[in-house]
Design an enzyme around this catalytic site. Sequence first.
Site, mmCIF file in Angstrom:
data_model
loop_
_atom_site.group_PDB
_atom_site.id
_atom_site.type_symbol
_atom_site.label_atom_id
_atom_site.label_comp_id
_atom_site.label_asym_id
_atom_site.label_seq_id
_atom_site.Cartn_x
_atom_site.Cartn_y
_atom_site.Cartn_z
ATOM 1 N N ASP A 86 -18.805 15.026 43.525
ATOM 2 C CA ASP A 86 -18.834 13.581 43.254
ATOM 3 C C ASP A 86 -17.675 13.130 42.373
ATOM 4 O O ASP A 86 -17.825 12.224 41.549
ATOM 5 C CB ASP A 86 -20.177 13.165 42.613
ATOM 6 N N GLU A 87 -16.531 13.760 42.524
ATOM 7 C CA GLU A 87 -15.363 13.393 41.696
ATOM 8 C C GLU A 87 -14.602 12.210 42.289
ATOM 9 O O GLU A 87 -13.630 11.731 41.683
ATOM 10 C CB GLU A 87 -14.392 14.586 41.570
ATOM 11 N N LYS A 108 -13.713 12.289 45.825
ATOM 12 C CA LYS A 108 -12.835 12.910 46.829
ATOM 13 C C LYS A 108 -12.621 11.990 48.023
ATOM 14 O O LYS A 108 -11.550 11.969 48.601
ATOM 15 C CB LYS A 108 -13.450 14.232 47.332
ATOM 16 N N ALA A 142 -22.829 17.158 51.745
ATOM 17 C CA ALA A 142 -21.735 16.347 51.200
ATOM 18 C C ALA A 142 -21.948 14.878 51.549
ATOM 19 O O ALA A 142 -22.658 14.560 52.502
ATOM 20 C CB ALA A 142 -20.418 16.825 51.793
ATOM 21 N N GLY A 143 -21.337 14.015 50.777
ATOM 22 C CA GLY A 143 -21.406 12.592 51.090
ATOM 23 C C GLY A 143 -20.104 11.939 50.680
ATOM 24 O O GLY A 143 -19.796 11.870 49.505
ATOM 25 N N HIS A 144 -19.315 11.537 51.665
ATOM 26 C CA HIS A 144 -18.041 10.885 51.358
ATOM 27 C C HIS A 144 -18.101 9.437 51.850
ATOM 28 O O HIS A 144 -18.394 9.188 53.007
ATOM 29 C CB HIS A 144 -16.872 11.623 52.015
ATOM 30 N N LYS A 157 -30.129 10.056 40.655
ATOM 31 C CA LYS A 157 -29.322 9.640 39.515
ATOM 32 C C LYS A 157 -28.546 10.865 39.018
ATOM 33 O O LYS A 157 -29.119 11.944 38.887
ATOM 34 C CB LYS A 157 -30.280 9.153 38.415
ATOM 35 N N LYS A 211 -11.631 7.506 38.301
ATOM 36 C CA LYS A 211 -12.606 6.739 37.513
ATOM 37 C C LYS A 211 -12.259 6.604 36.038
ATOM 38 O O LYS A 211 -13.147 6.555 35.182
ATOM 39 C CB LYS A 211 -14.014 7.318 37.713
ATOM 40 N N ASP A 213 -11.208 4.029 34.702
ATOM 41 C CA ASP A 213 -11.664 2.701 34.289
ATOM 42 C C ASP A 213 -13.093 2.713 33.740
ATOM 43 O O ASP A 213 -13.471 1.829 32.980
ATOM 44 C CB ASP A 213 -11.571 1.711 35.461
ATOM 45 N N THR A 218 -7.624 4.270 40.007
ATOM 46 C CA THR A 218 -8.152 3.327 39.021
ATOM 47 C C THR A 218 -9.204 2.355 39.566
ATOM 48 O O THR A 218 -9.631 1.450 38.855
ATOM 49 C CB THR A 218 -6.995 2.518 38.379
#
Length: 430
Positions: A13-14, A16, A39-41, A304, A331, A333, A414
């Site tokens: 969850d970075e 990608k 996975a979830g993109h 969560k 992320k 920001d 960003t």
Amino acid sequence: MANVVVVGAQWGDEGKGKIVDWLSERADVIARFQGGHNAGHTLVIDGTVYKLHALPSGVVRGGKLSVIGNGVVLDPWHLISEIETLRGQGVVITPETLMIAENTPLILPIHGELDRAREAQNSVAKIGTTGRGIGPAYEDKVGRRVVRVADLADAATLELRVDRALIHHDALRRGLGLPPVDRDALISNLRDVADEILQYAAPVWKVMTEARKAGKRILFEGAQGALLDIDFGTYPFVTSSNVIAGQAATGVGLGPGAIDFVLGIVKAYTTRVGEGPFPTELLDDDGQRLGERGHEFGTTTGRKRRCGWFDACLVRQTCATSGVNGISLTKLDVLDGFETLKICVGYDLDGKVLDYLPTAADQQARCKPIYEEMPGWSESTEGARSWAELPANAIKYVRRVEELIDCPVALLSTSPEREDTILVRDPFAD
Ligand code: IMP
């Protein structure tokens, strides 16, 4: 021509999806090499949101070859429904644009049932998996009893493979209080999807070798993150595949020399889903704030995510085990508005200072983070497209991260918008 591997350098969850999409526009071949539909993109292209789980991100772009490599575990029913959903969004998917390795192991309904039955026991065995059958399918692969894509082509072979798997599964299921598998229904369900899947089947190792020889740009799309790696992650709270960059070669059938640049995706703070150690986890207002500002809910399960400060010690470790040449920091920001930021630079283990996370689970649990504090910034970094648009303290934070993880920033993201990216070094230009 460079071939680029993208790997998550934390617990997944970075961010990608955005980076892979950004790079896939410039690649000819996009290949998944491990994991499955755990996975979830999420990709946002011209305002349309595409959610991908099993398919490589390249499928949403025309003129690319998308590849599912042998390192992946594939749920054929899920794949068919994911393809249908995307077709409904106007995406064209054909055997010319999608290829699946013939030696890819299949995830069967019995794998998902086993995964969920173990998790439901709520005992020491609980991992907090996605419940998609990933672990049991990989177990069957190394146990030499999995059904693979190529087995779908011949009725007798398919029956033989299923029977081989069921000897093991029926014994296990008895122990878990599950009914025996309906063998004939399973075989018939597999037959129903065989032709649909087989049209995409190909000797992927050969296709990839030829693509390499022809000078095509290959993007290897990693899923999950290096701390979920079966060997180098926080075992046993990991996924069941090798997630680190070396797997990109084995996971499609190429040699290690095929990889020119490893891009590690690194979130400016840390998150994790599921059970397991997390030294910098914040259970206070700061953690809550990171979760809210970062919209930290899982794409696959909606769970969560646990949130915490940036752990430079861990990322230095994952950059090493994946041979990361440059990172994409995402992320940033989300940290806007914090008065003070903390970065973990080491651990205190029973009074001893460590500069890496030890392997033993009890020691991991006792590791207390040693923090370095940095002043935050009140300005917004959201949407910045050049260093000049970043506040001085944000630049200092990024520079300190680079120093501590011993790896340079290649890209800075960003916002979820693809244009909101600061390019420092082009991975494909290497
Ligand atoms: P599994 O991969 O479903 O077996 O789950 C094993 C562990 O990996 C659990 O902690 C999951 O939450 C985690 N995990 C699996 N896939 C992802 C992902 O794509 N992002 C983040 N965590 C994941």
